[in-house]
Write a protein that holds these residues in place. Structure first.
Motif, mmCIF file in Angstrom:
data_model
loop_
_atom_site.group_PDB
_atom_site.id
_atom_site.type_symbol
_atom_site.label_atom_id
_atom_site.label_comp_id
_atom_site.label_asym_id
_atom_site.label_seq_id
_atom_site.Cartn_x
_atom_site.Cartn_y
_atom_site.Cartn_z
ATOM 1 N N LEU A 143 0.815 -1.213 0.000
ATOM 2 C CA LEU A 143 0.000 0.000 0.000
ATOM 3 C C LEU A 143 0.850 1.264 0.000
ATOM 4 C CD1 LEU A 143 -2.761 1.303 0.068
ATOM 5 C CD2 LEU A 143 -2.738 1.106 2.562
ATOM 6 N N ALA A 144 1.863 1.330 0.850
ATOM 7 C CA ALA A 144 2.709 2.531 0.906
ATOM 8 C C ALA A 144 3.442 2.734 -0.410
ATOM 9 C CB ALA A 144 3.695 2.417 2.062
ATOM 10 N N TRP A 145 3.957 1.644 -0.996
ATOM 11 C CA TRP A 145 4.680 1.703 -2.273
ATOM 12 C C TRP A 145 3.769 2.216 -3.378
ATOM 13 C CZ3 TRP A 145 9.729 0.639 -3.675
ATOM 14 C CH2 TRP A 145 9.984 0.447 -5.032
ATOM 15 N N ASP A 146 2.551 1.666 -3.454
ATOM 16 C CA ASP A 146 1.624 2.050 -4.514
ATOM 17 C C ASP A 146 1.036 3.439 -4.295
ATOM 18 O OD1 ASP A 146 2.087 -0.380 -5.681
ATOM 19 O OD2 ASP A 146 0.250 -1.317 -4.952
ATOM 20 N N THR A 147 0.950 3.865 -3.049
ATOM 21 C CA THR A 147 0.458 5.213 -2.773
ATOM 22 C C THR A 147 1.367 6.257 -3.407
ATOM 23 O OG1 THR A 147 -0.598 4.522 -0.706
ATOM 24 C CG2 THR A 147 -0.111 6.864 -0.960
ATOM 25 N N ALA A 148 2.677 6.014 -3.397
ATOM 26 C CA ALA A 148 3.606 6.940 -4.051
ATOM 27 C C ALA A 148 3.329 7.011 -5.548
ATOM 28 C CB ALA A 148 5.047 6.496 -3.796
ATOM 29 N N ARG A 149 3.008 5.872 -6.150
ATOM 30 C CA ARG A 149 2.665 5.870 -7.577
ATOM 31 C C ARG A 149 1.364 6.623 -7.812
ATOM 32 N NH1 ARG A 149 1.663 0.867 -8.235
ATOM 33 N NH2 ARG A 149 3.797 0.177 -8.704
ATOM 34 N N ALA A 150 0.364 6.386 -6.959
ATOM 35 C CA ALA A 150 -0.929 7.049 -7.119
ATOM 36 C C ALA A 150 -0.792 8.560 -6.995
ATOM 37 C CB ALA A 150 -1.919 6.512 -6.081
ATOM 38 N N VAL A 151 -0.079 9.013 -5.974
ATOM 39 C CA VAL A 151 0.120 10.456 -5.779
ATOM 40 C C VAL A 151 0.901 11.042 -6.946
ATOM 41 C CG1 VAL A 151 1.201 12.195 -4.322
ATOM 42 C CG2 VAL A 151 -0.034 10.293 -3.275
ATOM 43 N N GLY A 152 1.945 10.336 -7.399
ATOM 44 C CA GLY A 152 2.727 10.821 -8.539
ATOM 45 C C GLY A 152 1.892 10.938 -9.795
ATOM 46 N N ASN A 153 1.064 9.921 -10.070
ATOM 47 C CA ASN A 153 0.182 9.978 -11.239
ATOM 48 C C ASN A 153 -0.766 11.165 -11.157
ATOM 49 O OD1 ASN A 153 1.347 7.630 -12.146
ATOM 50 N ND2 ASN A 153 -0.439 6.339 -11.820
ATOM 51 N N PHE A 154 -1.376 11.344 -9.988
ATOM 52 C CA PHE A 154 -2.331 12.437 -9.808
ATOM 53 C C PHE A 154 -1.659 13.791 -10.046
ATOM 54 C CE2 PHE A 154 -4.464 15.682 -7.323
ATOM 55 C CZ PHE A 154 -5.799 15.460 -7.610
ATOM 56 N N VAL A 155 -0.500 13.996 -9.459
ATOM 57 C CA VAL A 155 0.194 15.281 -9.575
ATOM 58 C C VAL A 155 0.622 15.539 -11.018
ATOM 59 C CG1 VAL A 155 2.255 16.561 -8.893
ATOM 60 C CG2 VAL A 155 0.948 15.304 -7.182
ATOM 61 N N LEU A 156 1.185 14.524 -11.685
ATOM 62 C CA LEU A 156 1.627 14.704 -13.069
ATOM 63 C C LEU A 156 0.472 15.069 -13.988
ATOM 64 C CD1 LEU A 156 4.216 11.802 -13.564
ATOM 65 C CD2 LEU A 156 4.683 14.257 -13.457
ATOM 66 N N VAL A 157 -0.644 14.363 -13.853
ATOM 67 C CA VAL A 157 -1.801 14.647 -14.712
ATOM 68 C C VAL A 157 -2.400 16.011 -14.386
ATOM 69 C CG1 VAL A 157 -4.131 13.911 -15.318
ATOM 70 C CG2 VAL A 157 -2.312 12.215 -15.086
ATOM 71 N N ALA A 158 -2.476 16.341 -13.100
ATOM 72 C CA ALA A 158 -3.072 17.624 -12.700
ATOM 73 C C ALA A 158 -2.274 18.805 -13.237
ATOM 74 C CB ALA A 158 -3.173 17.696 -11.176
ATOM 75 N N PHE A 159 -0.949 18.698 -13.251
ATOM 76 C CA PHE A 159 -0.121 19.821 -13.657
ATOM 77 C C PHE A 159 0.176 19.832 -15.160
ATOM 78 C CE2 PHE A 159 0.636 20.075 -9.136
ATOM 79 C CZ PHE A 159 0.785 21.442 -8.918
ATOM 80 N N ALA A 160 0.327 18.664 -15.768
ATOM 81 C CA ALA A 160 0.713 18.612 -17.184
ATOM 82 C C ALA A 160 -0.419 18.166 -18.094
ATOM 83 C CB ALA A 160 1.911 17.674 -17.364
ATOM 84 N N GLY A 161 -1.568 17.796 -17.518
ATOM 85 C CA GLY A 161 -2.647 17.229 -18.311
ATOM 86 C C GLY A 161 -3.174 18.130 -19.402
ATOM 87 N N ALA A 162 -3.416 19.394 -19.088
ATOM 88 C CA ALA A 162 -3.989 20.308 -20.073
ATOM 89 C C ALA A 162 -3.066 20.472 -21.268
ATOM 90 C CB ALA A 162 -4.260 21.658 -19.419
ATOM 91 N N ALA A 163 -1.775 20.639 -21.022
ATOM 92 C CA ALA A 163 -0.824 20.836 -22.116
ATOM 93 C C ALA A 163 -0.717 19.588 -22.993
ATOM 94 C CB ALA A 163 0.559 21.198 -21.550
ATOM 95 N N ILE A 164 -0.651 18.409 -22.366
ATOM 96 C CA ILE A 164 -0.517 17.170 -23.141
ATOM 97 C C ILE A 164 -1.784 16.899 -23.943
ATOM 98 C CG2 ILE A 164 -0.197 14.680 -22.978
ATOM 99 C CD1 ILE A 164 1.512 15.151 -20.519
ATOM 100 N N LEU A 165 -2.944 17.150 -23.360
ATOM 101 C CA LEU A 165 -4.193 16.951 -24.095
ATOM 102 C C LEU A 165 -4.269 17.857 -25.320
ATOM 103 C CD1 LEU A 165 -6.820 16.565 -21.229
ATOM 104 C CD2 LEU A 165 -6.170 14.832 -22.900
ATOM 105 N N ARG A 166 -3.824 19.101 -25.179
ATOM 106 C CA ARG A 166 -3.846 20.013 -26.333
ATOM 107 C C ARG A 166 -2.962 19.487 -27.458
ATOM 108 N NH1 ARG A 166 -4.017 24.218 -22.361
ATOM 109 N NH2 ARG A 166 -1.735 24.371 -22.383
ATOM 110 N N VAL A 167 -1.780 18.995 -27.118
ATOM 111 C CA VAL A 167 -0.860 18.482 -28.137
ATOM 112 C C VAL A 167 -1.457 17.260 -28.835
ATOM 113 C CG1 VAL A 167 1.378 17.387 -28.508
ATOM 114 C CG2 VAL A 167 1.199 19.376 -27.006
ATOM 115 N N LEU A 168 -1.985 16.335 -28.064
ATOM 116 C CA LEU A 168 -2.534 15.116 -28.657
ATOM 117 C C LEU A 168 -3.746 15.421 -29.523
ATOM 118 C CD1 LEU A 168 -2.265 12.560 -25.702
ATOM 119 C CD2 LEU A 168 -0.762 12.807 -27.678
ATOM 120 N N ARG A 169 -4.549 16.401 -29.135
ATOM 121 C CA ARG A 169 -5.736 16.724 -29.924
ATOM 122 C C ARG A 169 -5.378 17.442 -31.220
ATOM 123 N NH1 ARG A 169 -9.436 17.846 -24.837
ATOM 124 N NH2 ARG A 169 -10.331 15.763 -24.683
ATOM 125 N N ARG A 170 -4.263 18.151 -31.222
ATOM 126 C CA ARG A 170 -3.812 18.735 -32.483
ATOM 127 C C ARG A 170 -3.482 17.629 -33.481
ATOM 128 N NH1 ARG A 170 -0.867 22.489 -29.029
ATOM 129 N NH2 ARG A 170 -1.895 24.537 -29.077
#
Length: 288
Positions: free
Chosen positions: A243-270
């Motif tokens: 659980l502790a090991w996977d929590t780090a992955r979950a938090v990392g995924n959430f933070v990466l998507v929250a901060f970089a999600g809008a920019a990556i979505l714009r690029v992929l949609r182009r």
């Protein structure tokens, strides 16, 4: 017809993956040892062969379908290369716990281009990165299956985005497919989804070796144990060991998507808009 064959291929592949994870629980006896290193040593090569074969068949069907298929495959190759590079960086400079930067791109690919694209992106990312980093082992096909399911399930976020956008499902899905600018709801839904898969990825991956490992009876499986007791033992095992090991992955995924999600979505949609562009013949060309 090809689309139906592709759908059938993914369905059968997912069933094969589910059986590969679960069949040890159906055996009357398994060889168990402390580290679980012998888990699936005899069938992992077959599973890799099946997965690579499925990927090849799907890519072949895409190429034969239309020009858009060839463009999608080219983009798939680029994204797999980017993700494999991120995995190499992760191995060279390990992050906290189970954190890995490869999952957001798998989720974005499946969300924008469809579950099939996401499955291929996830499975091929793990295959290529394992070859690059030397991470080939009996665990590899199970990582490929699970990463593929991450991308395959990403389109499930679309109806949730539609509901949160206070629009009709048809209109919201149209926006999700064709508007370059992502909505606030999209980013947050995908961030939560990525965090959820951060935990689920580890929970699924544990199953590839857990039946073969030994330890305290209250947290390890043994033949003859009932379904409910098996679930209880696995939950204890997961909380104590993962659980502790996977929590780090979950938090990392959430933070990466929250901060970089809008920019990556714009690029992929182009790219998606360029793929959807079809050049019609001119009047002069038609008159020839």
């Amino acid at each position: 017809m090809r689309r139906a064959i592709t759908l059938l291929t993914y369905t059968l592949t997912s069933l094969v993956g589910a059986v590969a994870f679960l069949y040890p629980f159906w055996l009357p006896q398994v060889t168990q040892e402390g580290a679980g290193d012998i888990a699936h040593a005899g069938d992992s090569a077959l599973m890799v062969t099946v997965l690579v074969g499925v990927c090849f068949v799907v890519l072949l069907l895409e190429v034969q379908r239309e020009a858009v298929g060839a463009k999608s495959i080219a983009l798939l190759g680029v994204l797999v290369a980017i993700n494999a590079t991120l995995r190499f960086v992760e191995v060279a400079v390990p992050g906290p716990g189970g954190f890995s930067p490869i999952f957001p791109l798998i989720i974005f690919g499946g969300y924008v281009f469809g579950g099939g694209f996401g499955f291929l992106l996830g499975a091929l990312t793990l295959l290529v990165s394992a070859l690059v980093t030397g991470g080939v082992g009996p665990w590899l096909p199970y990582q490929m299956f699970t990463a593929g399911w991450v991308g395959l399930s990403a389109p499930l976020c679309r109806p949730i985005v539609a509901m949160l956008s206070n629009a009709t499902t048809h209109r919201a899905l149209h926006i999700a497919h064709h508007e370059i600018r992502p909505s606030r709801h999209e980013v947050w839904v995908l961030a939560v989804f990525a965090g959820y898969w951060g935990l689920l990825f580890g929970a699924i991956m544990n199953l590839w070796f857990w039946p073969f490992a030994v330890g305290p009876a209250q947290m390890h499986w043994e033949p003859g144990v009932g379904v409910w007791e098996t679930v209880q033992r696995y939950l204890v095992f997961y909380v104590v060991t993962s659980l502790a090991w996977d929590t780090a992955r979950a938090v990392g995924n959430f933070v990466l998507v929250a901060f970089a999600g809008a920019a990556i979505l714009r690029v992929l949609r182009r790219f998606q808009m360029r793929f959807d562009f079809v050049r019609l013949p001119s009047v002069m060309e038609l008159s020839r």
